[in-house]
Design an enzyme around this catalytic site. Structure first.
Site, PDB file in Angstrom:
ATOM      1  N   SER A  23      36.262  40.713  37.931  1.00  0.00           N
ATOM      2  CA  SER A  23      35.481  39.784  38.734  1.00  0.00           C
ATOM      3  C   SER A  23      36.398  38.971  39.652  1.00  0.00           C
ATOM      4  O   SER A  23      37.118  39.542  40.467  1.00  0.00           O
ATOM      5  CB  SER A  23      34.663  38.886  37.801  1.00  0.00           C
ATOM      6  OG  SER A  23      33.705  38.152  38.520  1.00  0.00           O
ATOM      7  N   ASP A  60      25.685  46.226  38.899  1.00  0.00           N
ATOM      8  CA  ASP A  60      26.317  44.904  38.903  1.00  0.00           C
ATOM      9  C   ASP A  60      26.206  44.283  40.291  1.00  0.00           C
ATOM     10  O   ASP A  60      26.830  44.759  41.243  1.00  0.00           O
ATOM     11  CB  ASP A  60      27.783  45.050  38.499  1.00  0.00           C
ATOM     12  CG  ASP A  60      28.486  43.721  38.325  1.00  0.00           C
ATOM     13  OD1 ASP A  60      27.881  42.685  38.670  1.00  0.00           O
ATOM     14  OD2 ASP A  60      29.636  43.713  37.849  1.00  0.00           O
ATOM     15  N   HIS A  75      27.714  42.825  34.080  1.00  0.00           N
ATOM     16  CA  HIS A  75      28.965  42.328  34.662  1.00  0.00           C
ATOM     17  C   HIS A  75      30.050  42.120  33.606  1.00  0.00           C
ATOM     18  O   HIS A  75      31.206  41.878  33.955  1.00  0.00           O
ATOM     19  CB  HIS A  75      28.688  41.004  35.391  1.00  0.00           C
ATOM     20  CG  HIS A  75      29.837  40.510  36.206  1.00  0.00           C
ATOM     21  ND1 HIS A  75      30.361  41.209  37.278  1.00  0.00           N
ATOM     22  CD2 HIS A  75      30.589  39.378  36.105  1.00  0.00           C
ATOM     23  CE1 HIS A  75      31.368  40.537  37.799  1.00  0.00           C
ATOM     24  NE2 HIS A  75      31.540  39.425  37.115  1.00  0.00           N
TER      25      HIS A  75
END
Length: 435
Positions: free
Chosen positions: A249, A308, A380
């Site tokens: 991320s 995602d 995620h």
């Protein structure tokens, strides 16, 4: 960065019974090198590590996914997971928002004492952002670590590997930085600023902000990393080296900025492979940034869950598809390994599920499903990515039906009020994830 959690509807042929698959999209990284032929035997890693690290842009290694590359992706994913396992999120702890353990025993404490790497430095990140809830004089937070492969591990993997790993977003400052989605010039090379090369201002803020105005304050994340990597490159200058950056991320964005920085300022020799394993990474810069990374030889493998929404941001609309607006549009860098985690919608006739999916879309019954907190967190989550890589079959025959936000709104004939409710719910989801 505003998160619009949109569930993607996927279709697959009748013959596919598996619920997971992988497909690949190569984004403008042509290679004149011969196709890599890597054995599936793990013992072949010392002979083939350069191909696995992306020397040939992972040509012939992704479709189907080569088992040796698969193992290496999982291994680097576990290094990222160690960041989360070691990060102290207990507000009552004296080490709150720092690493729970000392460098010498971190891997042992997270249950991976035999990983073959030694931590050499902890890395902290800060943001030049003031928020009322910040009570402490320092807002530097532990974001990852630098590690180097041991002598025994060097024999197994074929080179001395310098590893930098980053976790994802966890603090208020980081969330606010993620929302700073405007583009600004990177200007990391003082001798050649290249104003056309632009990156997201929030990520750049996290990477370059320091606490030099605070007593005993830390230097920027950039200063910490470049200093330590320079030291390790000098220490092992007579050995065969690789530099591997891995992040999840927000951490994948920091990894890409670091890779670009190392290459742009000429910190390493051209013979040293510089590779980024990006898990669930958003876009970081504009098209000029992407092109410059390619010119510098930065190798990026983007591991993406097709469901995602974070990987679609920023630049949901203004992205690499707008070739004429290179400076104003975001673009992904590198090669994408797309993972599809599917639900099985088979009927009695064993027909493809597209019919059922289209019927459900026309009825509009799945609108609230887009905002299920458990779904958003699951698609995620770093562990989800690792499990999907583990279960990725050798061949992929499933095609994806991509449905973006604008198309969904049009197909559902949503009114302006409904559209604003959609955005409002997205904000609620974002705030819920922050808390």
């Amino acid at each position: 960065m505003i998160v619009f959690p949109v569930k993607l509807y996927l279709s697959r042929p009748n013959s596919i019974k598996k619920i997971s698959c992988c497909s690949v999209t190569i984004t403008s990284l042509p290679s004149s090198l011969s196709p890599a032929r890597v054995s599936s035997n793990s013992a072949s890693l010392p002979l083939n590590w350069r191909d696995v690290q992306g020397l040939n842009n992972w040509e012939n290694l992704i479709q189907p996914l080569n088992p040796l590359l698969q193992c290496e992706i999982i291994r680097y994913g576990k290094f990222v997971t160690a960041c989360y396992d070691a990060f102290d999120l207990n507000p009552n702890s004296s080490r709150y928002l720092n690493c729970k353990y000392g460098k010498n025993r971190m891997f042992l404490e997270v249950g991976w004492g035999d990983c073959g790497y030694e931590v050499t430095k902890y890395v902290y990140v800060t943001a030049d952002i003031s928020i009322p809830i910040q009570n402490a004089c320092s807002c530097a937070r532990w974001v990852g670590y630098v590690a180097v492969s041991s002598d025994e591990e060097v024999k197994r993997i074929g080179r001395r590997d310098i590893l930098v790993t980053f976790r994802g977003t966890a603090t208020y400052h980081e969330w606010l930085a993620n929302l700073m989605s405007s583009l600004c010039p990177a200007r990391l090379d003082p001798n050649n600023p290249k104003p056309e090369v632009m990156v997201e201002s929030g990520f750049l803020n996290l990477y370059t902000s320091s606490e030099t105005n605070v007593r005993f304050g830390l230097g920027s994340c950039r200063e910490q990393l470049l200093s330590e990597i320079s030291r390790l490159l000098r220490k092992y200058k007579n050995e065969e080296l690789s530099i591997t950056l891995a992040g999840h991320s927000m951490g994948s964005s920091l990894a890409l900025l670091l890779a670009y920085d190392i290459a742009e300022v000429g910190l390493k020799q051209h013979s040293i492979l510089l590779t980024v394993f990006s898990f669930a990474g958003p876009r970081v810069g504009n098209v000029h940034f992407k092109e410059r990374c390619e010119e510098l030889g930065v190798k990026v493998l983007r591991i993406v869950n097709a469901n995602d929404p974070i990987t679609k941001l920023p630049g949901v609309v203004f992205n690499e598809t707008f070739i004429a607006w290179k400076s104003a549009c975001y673009a992904h860098v590198g090669i994408e390994l797309a993972l599809d985690y599917l639900k099985t919608y088979e009927d009695d006739t064993n027909e493809t599920s597209d019919i059922k999916i289209d019927k459900r879309m026309k009825k509009g019954v799945d609108l609230m499903d887009f905002f299920k907190i458990d779904d958003i967190l699951c698609v995620h989550d770093m562990q989800t990515y690792i499990e999907m890589i583990k279960n990725c079959p050798r061949r992929s025959k499933i095609r994806r039906k991509k449905m973006d936000l604008i198309k969904k709104l049009k197909e559902m004939n949503m009114s302006t009020l409904a559209a604003w409710k959609y955005v409002a719910i997205a904000w609620i989801v974002l705030l819920t994830m922050i808390v």
